[in-house]
Design an enzyme around this catalytic site. Sequence first.
Site, PDB file in Angstrom:
ATOM      1  N   TYR A   1       0.776  -1.207  -0.133  1.00 43.72           N
ATOM      2  CA  TYR A   1      -0.165   0.114   0.072  1.00 43.72           C
ATOM      3  C   TYR A   1       0.869   1.268   0.017  1.00 43.72           C
ATOM      4  CZ  TYR A   1      -3.677  -3.292   1.779  1.00 43.72           C
ATOM      5  OH  TYR A   1      -4.553  -4.341   1.665  1.00 43.72           O
TER       6      TYR A   1
ATOM      7  N   HIS B   1       0.660 -11.791   1.740  1.00 39.94           N
ATOM      8  CA  HIS B   1      -0.395 -10.785   0.924  1.00 39.94           C
ATOM      9  C   HIS B   1      -1.124 -11.594  -0.077  1.00 39.94           C
ATOM     10  CE1 HIS B   1      -1.695  -6.439   0.134  1.00 39.94           C
ATOM     11  NE2 HIS B   1      -2.689  -7.133   0.334  1.00 39.94           N
TER      12      HIS B   1
END
Length: 259
Positions: A52, A108
């Site tokens: 992110y 992730h």
Amino acid sequence: MTDYANPSVSVTGGSMPLLGFGTWQIPEADAPAAVGEALQAGYRHIDTATGYRNQRGVGKAIADSGLARDDVFVTTKLPPDNADRVRETIEESLDQLGLDHLDLWLVHWPPNGEARPDVWEQVVQAQADGLTRAVGVSNYSLAQIDELVSATGATPAVNQIKWSPVEFDAAVADGLAERGVVLEGYSPFKASNLQDPTLLEIAEAHDADSAQVIVAWHVAHGFVVIPKSSNPERIRSNAAGARIELTPDEVARIDGLGH
């Protein structure tokens, strides 16, 4: 001051609030304000990821909040592309967040679509070394989780997956529960039709909106939910959904929206 540390679910090293604040697509520059707003609104669980690119901003908000470290549950994630630099990645995350340990670290995505027990083993090692309290995965199938467990003996504490009433799949929910893996859902509103008559009817019964009902539905099931917004009013409004108590019949009706 409202505090959404509870309801929570037990994970290694502590308890994970069922309500979390998602930070996907919140730019680094906007993260201190948005996360600061969430912490002020009573969120006690913040979800970010190396991918992110906003960990410094998230860390700044946590530092500026004045909250004790143990009062905020912090999750970040290992990008699949960093599968060959596991240890460096968690150290970089801690550095950027300004923390000495994480509460939860997730793989992730399965690297190249593969479970990769060798990567999982290094994630578990980081936990053993005290860099994170709990470890888990994101976007893994039940079969991939089984592969990790049979290869390493270490069960992920959490599997963070795309989840909402329309994506509800009892086989997935039950499969994770049977394995002792907490289901954490992301993008709770994205696939949902917030104008769905069932949601609107239930919302009206609780003097709420349909986004709040979706949050309440996650909590009723014991699923972790991480709604994301940069709008202060919406941040507070989403959180209030965690306090709505749906009836078993309402939960079943919402389950019925799943394909």
